[in-house]
Motif scaffolding. Sequence first.
Motif, mmCIF file in Angstrom:
data_model
loop_
_atom_site.group_PDB
_atom_site.id
_atom_site.type_symbol
_atom_site.label_atom_id
_atom_site.label_comp_id
_atom_site.label_asym_id
_atom_site.label_seq_id
_atom_site.Cartn_x
_atom_site.Cartn_y
_atom_site.Cartn_z
ATOM 1 N N THR A 1 44.312 38.887 37.564
ATOM 2 C CA THR A 1 45.457 38.305 38.269
ATOM 3 C C THR A 1 45.112 36.932 38.825
ATOM 4 O O THR A 1 45.909 35.991 38.741
ATOM 5 C CB THR A 1 45.910 39.245 39.398
ATOM 6 O OG1 THR A 1 46.215 40.529 38.851
ATOM 7 C CG2 THR A 1 47.137 38.696 40.105
ATOM 8 N N LEU A 2 43.927 36.812 39.402
ATOM 9 C CA LEU A 2 43.501 35.517 39.949
ATOM 10 C C LEU A 2 43.374 34.466 38.855
ATOM 11 O O LEU A 2 43.790 33.313 39.023
ATOM 12 C CB LEU A 2 42.154 35.669 40.671
ATOM 13 C CG LEU A 2 42.184 35.907 42.179
ATOM 14 C CD1 LEU A 2 40.767 35.970 42.721
ATOM 15 C CD2 LEU A 2 42.951 34.805 42.891
ATOM 16 N N VAL A 3 42.785 34.847 37.723
ATOM 17 C CA VAL A 3 42.593 33.901 36.618
ATOM 18 C C VAL A 3 43.946 33.407 36.112
ATOM 19 O O VAL A 3 44.154 32.201 35.882
ATOM 20 C CB VAL A 3 41.780 34.550 35.484
ATOM 21 C CG1 VAL A 3 41.835 33.690 34.219
ATOM 22 C CG2 VAL A 3 40.334 34.753 35.922
ATOM 23 N N ALA A 4 44.894 34.311 35.945
ATOM 24 C CA ALA A 4 46.215 33.923 35.457
ATOM 25 C C ALA A 4 46.926 33.020 36.458
ATOM 26 O O ALA A 4 47.548 32.012 36.086
ATOM 27 C CB ALA A 4 47.050 35.173 35.178
ATOM 28 N N TRP A 5 46.829 33.370 37.743
ATOM 29 C CA TRP A 5 47.472 32.542 38.781
ATOM 30 C C TRP A 5 46.845 31.157 38.856
ATOM 31 O O TRP A 5 47.549 30.154 38.960
ATOM 32 C CB TRP A 5 47.364 33.251 40.129
ATOM 33 C CG TRP A 5 47.874 32.421 41.268
ATOM 34 C CD1 TRP A 5 49.172 32.252 41.649
ATOM 35 C CD2 TRP A 5 47.090 31.617 42.155
ATOM 36 N NE1 TRP A 5 49.254 31.396 42.730
ATOM 37 C CE2 TRP A 5 47.987 30.994 43.053
ATOM 38 C CE3 TRP A 5 45.725 31.358 42.275
ATOM 39 C CZ2 TRP A 5 47.550 30.138 44.059
ATOM 40 C CZ3 TRP A 5 45.289 30.505 43.273
ATOM 41 C CH2 TRP A 5 46.193 29.899 44.158
ATOM 42 N N GLN A 6 45.518 31.093 38.805
ATOM 43 C CA GLN A 6 44.838 29.801 38.862
ATOM 44 C C GLN A 6 45.262 28.899 37.724
ATOM 45 O O GLN A 6 45.485 27.699 37.897
ATOM 46 C CB GLN A 6 43.319 30.008 38.838
ATOM 47 C CG GLN A 6 42.488 28.760 38.565
ATOM 48 C CD GLN A 6 42.640 27.694 39.623
ATOM 49 O OE1 GLN A 6 43.026 27.980 40.750
ATOM 50 N NE2 GLN A 6 42.370 26.456 39.265
ATOM 51 N N GLN B 1 48.063 28.673 36.263
ATOM 52 C CA GLN B 1 49.423 28.160 36.427
ATOM 53 C C GLN B 1 49.630 27.408 37.740
ATOM 54 O O GLN B 1 50.359 26.410 37.782
ATOM 55 C CB GLN B 1 50.438 29.311 36.363
ATOM 56 C CG GLN B 1 50.621 29.902 34.977
ATOM 57 C CD GLN B 1 51.771 30.895 34.945
ATOM 58 O OE1 GLN B 1 51.895 31.760 35.812
ATOM 59 N NE2 GLN B 1 52.631 30.766 33.947
ATOM 60 N N HIS B 2 49.008 27.892 38.811
ATOM 61 C CA HIS B 2 49.353 27.375 40.139
ATOM 62 C C HIS B 2 48.166 26.805 40.927
ATOM 63 O O HIS B 2 48.372 26.265 42.020
ATOM 64 C CB HIS B 2 49.991 28.500 40.971
ATOM 65 C CG HIS B 2 51.183 29.125 40.322
ATOM 66 N ND1 HIS B 2 52.394 28.478 40.188
ATOM 67 C CD2 HIS B 2 51.349 30.353 39.745
ATOM 68 C CE1 HIS B 2 53.263 29.266 39.580
ATOM 69 N NE2 HIS B 2 52.651 30.409 39.296
ATOM 70 N N GLY C 1 39.910 30.030 41.422
ATOM 71 C CA GLY C 1 41.070 30.783 41.875
ATOM 72 C C GLY C 1 40.858 31.425 43.233
ATOM 73 O O GLY C 1 41.759 31.441 44.079
ATOM 74 N N LEU C 2 39.671 31.962 43.460
ATOM 75 C CA LEU C 2 39.343 32.524 44.771
ATOM 76 C C LEU C 2 39.433 31.461 45.860
ATOM 77 O O LEU C 2 39.992 31.691 46.938
ATOM 78 C CB LEU C 2 37.938 33.117 44.739
ATOM 79 C CG LEU C 2 37.778 34.611 44.479
ATOM 80 C CD1 LEU C 2 36.306 34.980 44.450
ATOM 81 C CD2 LEU C 2 38.507 35.443 45.529
#
Length: 353
Positions: free
Chosen positions: A14-19, A21-22, A181-182
Amino acid sequence: MNCPALPSTFFAQTLVAWQGQHGRHELPWQGTREPYRIWVSEIMLQQTQVGTVIPFYQRFMTAFPEVIDLARADLETVLGHWSGLGYYARGRHLHRAAQKIVQQGFFPRSPEELQKLPGVGRSTAAAIAVFAYGQRAAILDGNVKRVLGRFFALDTPEDAGLWALAESLLPDQDLETYTQGLMDMGSLLCTRTRPRCAACPLQTQCQAYLRGETQRYPTARRKTVRSERHHRLLLLCTPDGRWLMEKRPIPGVWGGLWSFPMEVSDSRPAGHSLTLDLVPYPELDLPPFIHRLTHFDWHLTPCAFKVSGAVPSPSDTPGHWKSLSDLMTHPLPTPIRQLLHTLSTKQTGHCVE
Protein backbone atom coordinates in the motif's frame (compact mmCIF):
# COMPACT_ATOMS: atom_id res chain seq x y z
CA MET A 1 4.37 -4.37 22.56
CA ASN A 2 1.15 -5.72 21.06
CA CYS A 3 1.01 -5.95 17.24
CA PRO A 4 -2.22 -7.35 15.76
CA ALA A 5 -1.79 -10.02 13.10
CA LEU A 6 -2.20 -8.33 9.71
CA PRO A 7 -1.47 -9.43 6.14
CA SER A 8 2.30 -9.21 5.85
CA THR A 9 2.24 -7.53 2.44
CA PHE A 10 -0.58 -5.01 2.88
CA PHE A 11 1.46 -2.35 4.68
CA ALA A 12 4.41 -2.33 2.27
CA GLN A 13 2.42 -2.76 -0.96
CA THR A 14 0.00 0.00 0.00
CA LEU A 15 2.81 2.40 0.86
CA VAL A 16 4.68 1.66 -2.38
CA ALA A 17 1.56 2.27 -4.48
CA TRP A 18 0.72 5.49 -2.62
CA GLN A 19 4.28 6.81 -2.90
CA GLY A 20 4.28 6.25 -6.64
CA GLN A 21 1.18 8.39 -7.09
CA HIS A 22 1.21 10.90 -4.23
CA GLY A 23 4.68 10.95 -2.66
CA ARG A 24 7.46 13.46 -3.16
CA HIS A 25 9.60 12.96 -6.26
CA GLU A 26 11.19 16.34 -6.99
CA LEU A 27 13.34 16.93 -3.91
CA PRO A 28 16.86 18.16 -4.82
CA TRP A 29 18.54 15.10 -3.31
CA GLN A 30 16.34 12.59 -5.13
CA GLY A 31 17.14 10.95 -8.46
CA THR A 32 20.76 10.22 -7.55
CA ARG A 33 22.78 7.33 -6.17
CA GLU A 34 25.57 9.66 -5.09
CA PRO A 35 26.15 8.78 -1.42
CA TYR A 36 27.66 12.17 -0.59
CA ARG A 37 24.55 14.10 -1.65
CA ILE A 38 22.23 11.61 0.05
CA TRP A 39 24.29 11.66 3.25
CA VAL A 40 24.25 15.47 3.47
CA SER A 41 20.49 15.55 2.95
CA GLU A 42 19.85 12.90 5.59
CA ILE A 43 21.95 14.75 8.16
CA MET A 44 20.13 18.01 7.43
CA LEU A 45 16.76 16.28 7.68
CA GLN A 46 17.46 15.12 11.23
CA GLN A 47 14.90 16.98 13.38
CA THR A 48 14.30 19.50 10.57
CA GLN A 49 11.42 19.75 8.12
CA VAL A 50 11.93 19.24 4.39
CA GLY A 51 10.77 22.75 3.47
CA THR A 52 13.36 24.27 5.78
CA VAL A 53 16.16 22.03 4.54
CA ILE A 54 15.80 22.56 0.78
CA PRO A 55 17.36 26.06 0.45
CA PHE A 56 20.13 25.22 2.94
CA TYR A 57 20.90 21.99 1.08
CA GLN A 58 21.09 23.75 -2.28
CA ARG A 59 23.45 26.44 -0.98
CA PHE A 60 25.55 23.87 0.88
CA MET A 61 26.00 21.70 -2.19
CA THR A 62 26.95 24.73 -4.28
CA ALA A 63 29.64 25.60 -1.73
CA PHE A 64 30.83 22.00 -1.24
CA PRO A 65 29.93 20.01 -4.39
CA GLU A 66 32.14 17.05 -3.47
CA VAL A 67 33.07 15.41 -0.20
CA ILE A 68 36.70 16.51 -0.67
CA ASP A 69 35.55 20.14 -0.83
CA LEU A 70 33.80 19.74 2.51
CA ALA A 71 36.77 17.95 4.06
CA ARG A 72 39.25 20.63 2.97
CA ALA A 73 37.12 23.58 4.15
CA ASP A 74 37.78 25.05 7.59
CA LEU A 75 35.12 24.47 10.21
CA GLU A 76 34.15 28.12 10.46
CA THR A 77 33.34 28.22 6.74
CA VAL A 78 31.24 25.07 7.06
CA LEU A 79 29.34 26.45 10.05
CA GLY A 80 28.79 29.67 8.14
CA HIS A 81 26.84 27.72 5.52
CA TRP A 82 25.01 25.83 8.27
CA SER A 83 24.09 29.00 10.16
CA GLY A 84 20.33 29.23 10.62
CA LEU A 85 19.63 25.52 10.20
CA GLY A 86 20.00 24.78 13.93
CA TYR A 87 21.38 21.78 15.82
CA TYR A 88 24.90 22.90 14.94
CA ALA A 89 26.57 19.72 16.16
CA ARG A 90 25.30 18.21 12.91
CA GLY A 91 27.47 20.60 10.91
CA ARG A 92 30.52 19.83 13.03
CA HIS A 93 29.90 16.07 12.71
CA LEU A 94 29.45 16.40 8.96
CA HIS A 95 32.80 18.16 8.65
CA ARG A 96 34.61 15.54 10.76
CA ALA A 97 32.96 12.70 8.86
CA ALA A 98 33.99 14.20 5.49
CA GLN A 99 37.59 14.30 6.65
CA LYS A 100 37.34 10.67 7.75
CA ILE A 101 35.86 9.61 4.40
CA VAL A 102 38.58 11.38 2.44
CA GLN A 103 41.27 9.94 4.69
CA GLN A 104 40.06 6.36 4.25
CA GLY A 105 39.58 6.91 0.50
CA PHE A 106 36.05 5.57 0.09
CA PHE A 107 32.48 6.14 1.20
CA PRO A 108 31.12 3.43 3.51
CA ARG A 109 28.44 1.20 1.98
CA SER A 110 26.92 -0.94 4.71
CA PRO A 111 24.69 0.43 7.48
CA GLU A 112 27.18 -0.89 10.04
CA GLU A 113 30.09 0.99 8.47
CA LEU A 114 28.02 4.13 7.91
CA GLN A 115 27.18 4.23 11.62
CA LYS A 116 30.88 4.66 12.37
CA LEU A 117 30.75 8.15 10.83
CA PRO A 118 30.26 11.01 13.33
CA GLY A 119 26.63 12.02 13.57
CA VAL A 120 25.22 8.97 11.76
CA GLY A 121 22.84 6.84 13.79
CA ARG A 122 21.14 3.60 12.89
CA SER A 123 18.17 5.10 11.04
CA THR A 124 20.26 7.63 9.12
CA ALA A 125 22.72 4.90 8.13
CA ALA A 126 19.87 2.75 6.88
CA ALA A 127 18.42 5.57 4.78
CA ILE A 128 21.79 6.25 3.14
CA ALA A 129 22.34 2.54 2.47
CA VAL A 130 18.89 2.19 0.90
CA PHE A 131 18.96 5.29 -1.30
CA ALA A 132 22.62 5.16 -2.32
CA TYR A 133 23.21 1.42 -2.60
CA GLY A 134 19.77 -0.22 -2.67
CA GLN A 135 20.57 -2.22 0.44
CA ARG A 136 17.93 -3.88 2.57
CA ALA A 137 17.69 -1.86 5.79
CA ALA A 138 14.92 -0.41 7.95
CA ILE A 139 14.61 3.21 8.99
CA LEU A 140 13.03 4.30 12.27
CA ASP A 141 12.96 8.06 12.71
CA GLY A 142 10.30 9.97 14.60
CA ASN A 143 7.88 10.01 11.67
CA VAL A 144 8.17 6.27 11.14
CA LYS A 145 7.63 5.58 14.85
CA ARG A 146 4.43 7.59 14.68
CA VAL A 147 3.15 5.75 11.57
CA LEU A 148 3.85 2.33 13.09
CA GLY A 149 2.52 3.36 16.49
CA ARG A 150 -0.82 4.39 15.01
CA PHE A 151 -1.14 1.60 12.45
CA PHE A 152 -0.58 -1.09 15.06
CA ALA A 153 -2.04 0.88 18.02
CA LEU A 154 1.11 0.33 20.08
CA ASP A 155 0.62 0.96 23.78
CA THR A 156 4.28 0.75 24.78
CA PRO A 157 6.46 1.22 21.69
CA GLU A 158 9.96 0.44 22.96
CA ASP A 159 12.79 0.91 20.48
CA ALA A 160 13.90 -2.73 20.42
CA GLY A 161 10.43 -3.92 19.49
CA LEU A 162 9.95 -1.12 16.97
CA TRP A 163 13.19 -2.00 15.19
CA ALA A 164 12.16 -5.64 14.95
CA LEU A 165 8.74 -4.59 13.62
CA ALA A 166 10.25 -2.17 11.08
CA GLU A 167 12.57 -4.86 9.76
CA SER A 168 9.76 -7.43 9.52
CA LEU A 169 7.74 -5.06 7.31
CA LEU A 170 10.47 -4.57 4.69
CA PRO A 171 9.28 -5.65 1.23
CA ASP A 172 11.28 -7.93 -1.05
CA GLN A 173 11.45 -5.25 -3.74
CA ASP A 174 10.87 -1.52 -4.23
CA LEU A 175 12.87 -0.77 -1.07
CA GLU A 176 13.67 2.80 -2.06
CA THR A 177 10.06 3.60 -2.90
CA TYR A 178 8.89 1.96 0.31
CA THR A 179 11.41 3.86 2.43
CA GLN A 180 10.55 7.19 0.83
CA GLY A 181 6.89 6.31 1.25
CA LEU A 182 7.35 5.85 4.99
CA MET A 183 9.05 9.21 5.24
CA ASP A 184 6.38 10.96 3.18
CA MET A 185 3.52 9.26 5.01
CA GLY A 186 4.78 10.61 8.33
CA SER A 187 5.44 14.09 6.94
CA LEU A 188 2.39 14.57 4.72
CA LEU A 189 -0.47 12.50 6.14
CA CYS A 190 0.25 10.84 9.50
CA THR A 191 1.30 14.09 11.16
CA ARG A 192 1.68 14.61 14.88
CA THR A 193 -1.46 16.74 15.13
CA ARG A 194 -4.47 16.61 12.83
CA PRO A 195 -3.48 13.55 10.78
CA ARG A 196 -5.14 13.44 7.35
CA CYS A 197 -6.74 10.05 7.84
CA ALA A 198 -9.33 10.57 5.09
CA ALA A 199 -6.53 10.67 2.50
CA CYS A 200 -4.51 7.81 4.01
CA PRO A 201 -4.41 4.52 2.04
CA LEU A 202 -3.62 2.61 5.25
CA GLN A 203 -6.86 3.74 6.83
CA THR A 204 -8.77 0.48 6.28
CA GLN A 205 -6.39 -1.46 8.55
CA CYS A 206 -5.00 1.29 10.78
CA GLN A 207 -5.85 0.18 14.28
CA ALA A 208 -5.74 3.67 15.80
CA TYR A 209 -8.12 4.99 13.13
CA LEU A 210 -10.51 2.05 13.45
CA ARG A 211 -10.66 2.66 17.22
CA GLY A 212 -11.15 6.39 16.76
CA GLU A 213 -8.00 7.03 18.79
CA THR A 214 -5.45 8.53 16.41
CA GLN A 215 -4.46 11.15 18.97
CA ARG A 216 -3.77 8.49 21.59
CA TYR A 217 -1.22 6.56 19.57
CA PRO A 218 1.62 6.15 19.72
CA THR A 219 1.58 6.44 23.48
CA ALA A 220 3.57 9.52 24.38
CA ARG A 221 6.80 8.95 26.24
CA ARG A 222 7.38 10.77 29.48
CA LYS A 223 8.35 14.32 28.64
CA THR A 224 11.80 15.50 29.56
CA VAL A 225 11.64 18.10 32.29
CA ARG A 226 12.72 21.37 30.74
CA SER A 227 15.08 23.61 32.67
CA GLU A 228 15.89 27.28 32.34
CA ARG A 229 19.12 29.18 31.93
CA HIS A 230 19.52 32.93 32.34
CA HIS A 231 22.34 34.90 30.72
CA ARG A 232 23.07 38.46 29.77
CA LEU A 233 24.32 39.26 26.28
CA LEU A 234 26.89 42.06 26.51
CA LEU A 235 26.66 44.39 23.53
CA LEU A 236 29.83 46.47 23.75
CA CYS A 237 30.47 49.24 21.23
CA THR A 238 33.60 51.34 20.78
CA PRO A 239 33.42 55.02 19.73
CA ASP A 240 34.37 54.06 16.16
CA GLY A 241 31.50 51.59 15.86
CA ARG A 242 33.17 48.24 16.56
CA TRP A 243 31.48 45.52 18.59
CA LEU A 244 32.95 42.64 20.57
CA MET A 245 32.11 39.14 19.37
CA GLU A 246 33.46 35.82 20.71
CA LYS A 247 33.57 32.31 19.34
CA ARG A 248 31.52 29.86 21.40
CA PRO A 249 33.44 26.89 22.83
CA ILE A 250 33.21 23.37 21.42
CA PRO A 251 31.45 21.33 22.67
CA GLY A 252 28.55 23.39 23.89
CA VAL A 253 25.49 25.28 22.70
CA TRP A 254 26.30 27.15 19.49
CA GLY A 255 29.74 25.56 19.58
CA GLY A 256 32.05 27.03 16.94
CA LEU A 257 29.68 29.91 16.16
CA TRP A 258 30.13 33.56 17.09
CA SER A 259 28.11 35.42 19.70
CA PHE A 260 28.23 38.47 21.90
CA PRO A 261 29.96 37.81 25.24
CA MET A 262 27.73 36.28 27.89
CA GLU A 263 27.59 36.24 31.64
CA VAL A 264 25.21 34.57 34.06
CA SER A 265 22.33 36.78 35.14
CA ASP A 266 22.64 37.32 38.89
CA SER A 267 22.58 40.14 41.38
CA ARG A 268 25.86 41.58 40.16
CA PRO A 269 25.78 44.46 37.65
CA ALA A 270 25.90 43.68 33.95
CA GLY A 271 29.41 43.78 32.55
CA HIS A 272 31.03 42.86 35.86
CA SER A 273 32.99 40.06 34.18
CA LEU A 274 34.89 42.43 31.87
CA THR A 275 37.75 44.73 32.83
CA LEU A 276 36.62 47.56 30.57
CA ASP A 277 35.46 51.12 31.15
CA LEU A 278 31.79 50.86 30.27
CA VAL A 279 28.93 53.36 30.29
CA PRO A 280 25.29 52.48 29.60
CA TYR A 281 23.98 52.83 26.05
CA PRO A 282 20.32 53.73 26.71
CA GLU A 283 19.58 54.36 23.02
CA LEU A 284 19.87 50.59 22.55
CA ASP A 285 17.37 49.37 25.12
CA LEU A 286 16.61 45.91 23.71
CA PRO A 287 14.02 43.56 25.23
CA PRO A 288 14.97 40.18 26.68
CA PHE A 289 13.97 37.10 24.71
CA ILE A 290 13.76 33.33 25.12
CA HIS A 291 15.60 30.91 22.83
CA ARG A 292 14.01 27.46 23.12
CA LEU A 293 16.39 24.53 22.77
CA THR A 294 15.71 20.81 22.99
CA HIS A 295 15.95 20.45 26.75
CA PHE A 296 15.92 23.97 28.15
CA ASP A 297 14.68 27.51 27.66
CA TRP A 298 17.48 30.03 27.36
CA HIS A 299 16.53 33.45 28.73
CA LEU A 300 18.81 36.04 27.15
CA THR A 301 18.88 39.71 28.13
CA PRO A 302 20.76 42.11 25.83
CA CYS A 303 22.70 44.78 27.77
CA ALA A 304 24.27 47.51 25.62
CA PHE A 305 27.28 49.57 26.70
CA LYS A 306 29.63 52.10 25.19
CA VAL A 307 33.33 51.50 25.75
CA SER A 308 34.79 54.71 27.12
CA GLY A 309 38.42 55.62 27.38
CA ALA A 310 41.07 53.84 25.36
CA VAL A 311 39.86 51.43 22.72
CA PRO A 312 40.97 47.94 23.77
CA SER A 313 43.55 46.19 21.64
CA PRO A 314 42.81 42.69 20.30
CA SER A 315 45.28 41.21 22.79
CA ASP A 316 43.46 42.76 25.76
CA THR A 317 40.11 41.06 25.18
CA PRO A 318 39.06 37.74 23.70
CA GLY A 319 37.28 37.61 20.36
CA HIS A 320 37.06 40.24 17.64
CA TRP A 321 36.14 43.92 17.65
CA LYS A 322 34.47 44.53 14.30
CA SER A 323 31.77 46.56 12.61
CA LEU A 324 28.23 45.21 12.36
CA SER A 325 28.66 44.54 8.64
CA ASP A 326 31.86 42.57 9.27
CA LEU A 327 30.24 40.57 12.07
CA MET A 328 27.43 39.59 9.70
CA THR A 329 29.97 37.59 7.67
CA HIS A 330 30.73 35.30 10.63
CA PRO A 331 28.88 32.02 11.25
CA LEU A 332 26.16 33.11 13.66
CA PRO A 333 23.29 31.48 15.52
CA THR A 334 19.92 32.71 14.25
CA PRO A 335 19.07 34.75 17.41
CA ILE A 336 22.41 36.57 17.24
CA ARG A 337 22.00 37.31 13.52
CA GLN A 338 18.54 38.70 14.24
CA LEU A 339 20.00 40.81 17.04
CA LEU A 340 22.62 42.23 14.68
CA HIS A 341 19.87 43.19 12.23
CA THR A 342 18.05 44.95 15.05
CA LEU A 343 21.20 46.86 16.00
CA SER A 344 21.66 47.92 12.39
CA THR A 345 18.19 49.43 12.27
CA LYS A 346 18.60 51.23 15.60
CA GLN A 347 21.88 52.99 14.87
CA THR A 348 24.22 53.66 11.99
CA GLY A 349 27.16 51.64 13.29
CA HIS A 350 28.72 54.40 15.42
CA CYS A 351 28.49 54.89 19.17
CA VAL A 352 28.08 58.62 19.56
CA GLU A 353 29.47 59.97 22.78
